[in-house]
Design an enzyme around this catalytic site. Sequence first.
Site, PDB file in Angstrom:
ATOM      1  N   ASN A  13      13.303  21.310  48.776  1.00  0.00           N
ATOM      2  CA  ASN A  13      13.316  21.955  50.082  1.00  0.00           C
ATOM      3  C   ASN A  13      13.344  20.910  51.186  1.00  0.00           C
ATOM      4  O   ASN A  13      13.021  19.745  50.973  1.00  0.00           O
ATOM      5  CB  ASN A  13      12.083  22.857  50.238  1.00  0.00           C
ATOM      6  CG  ASN A  13      12.131  24.024  49.287  1.00  0.00           C
ATOM      7  OD1 ASN A  13      13.178  24.621  49.073  1.00  0.00           O
ATOM      8  ND2 ASN A  13      10.999  24.348  48.698  1.00  0.00           N
ATOM      9  N   CYS A  14      13.701  21.365  52.371  1.00  0.00           N
ATOM     10  CA  CYS A  14      13.758  20.535  53.566  1.00  0.00           C
ATOM     11  C   CYS A  14      12.419  19.824  53.735  1.00  0.00           C
ATOM     12  O   CYS A  14      11.376  20.453  53.553  1.00  0.00           O
ATOM     13  CB  CYS A  14      14.053  21.420  54.764  1.00  0.00           C
ATOM     14  SG  CYS A  14      14.220  20.513  56.299  1.00  0.00           S
ATOM     15  N   PRO A  15      12.422  18.563  54.046  1.00  0.00           N
ATOM     16  CA  PRO A  15      13.513  17.673  54.442  1.00  0.00           C
ATOM     17  C   PRO A  15      14.047  16.793  53.305  1.00  0.00           C
ATOM     18  O   PRO A  15      14.810  15.861  53.561  1.00  0.00           O
ATOM     19  CB  PRO A  15      12.870  16.802  55.509  1.00  0.00           C
ATOM     20  CG  PRO A  15      11.475  16.595  54.989  1.00  0.00           C
ATOM     21  CD  PRO A  15      11.114  17.919  54.329  1.00  0.00           C
ATOM     22  N   LEU A  16      13.656  17.043  52.063  1.00  0.00           N
ATOM     23  CA  LEU A  16      14.021  16.136  50.970  1.00  0.00           C
ATOM     24  C   LEU A  16      15.524  15.957  50.757  1.00  0.00           C
ATOM     25  O   LEU A  16      15.967  14.823  50.555  1.00  0.00           O
ATOM     26  CB  LEU A  16      13.329  16.552  49.682  1.00  0.00           C
ATOM     27  CG  LEU A  16      11.803  16.334  49.703  1.00  0.00           C
ATOM     28  CD1 LEU A  16      11.167  16.868  48.431  1.00  0.00           C
ATOM     29  CD2 LEU A  16      11.475  14.874  49.885  1.00  0.00           C
TER      30      LEU A  16
END
Length: 90
Positions: A13-16
């Site tokens: 998931n964001c920000p990965l």
Amino acid sequence: MHIDKEIDTRGLNCPLPILKAKKALSEMESGQLLKIVATDGGSMRDFKGLCAADRQRTGRAAGGRQRVHPRAAPALRRKAGRRASGRSTA
């Protein structure tokens, strides 16, 4: 289209996804193409923002995007600039 490197960020998931893409791009040579596979719903928006921010800062586009699958993130081309080693590629 020749892909030089591919990263799989499915399930992240964001920000990965954007962080992994930025790291991968920093390790690539100018002109190389990075393909990112992602399932995070906000990935396309994040990658558009990355390219827009880079274009504003440098006047050059960070790369293009090509949607291969509805949930796939773009392919980004490494632009001229600094490599991870700090040496200029321009």
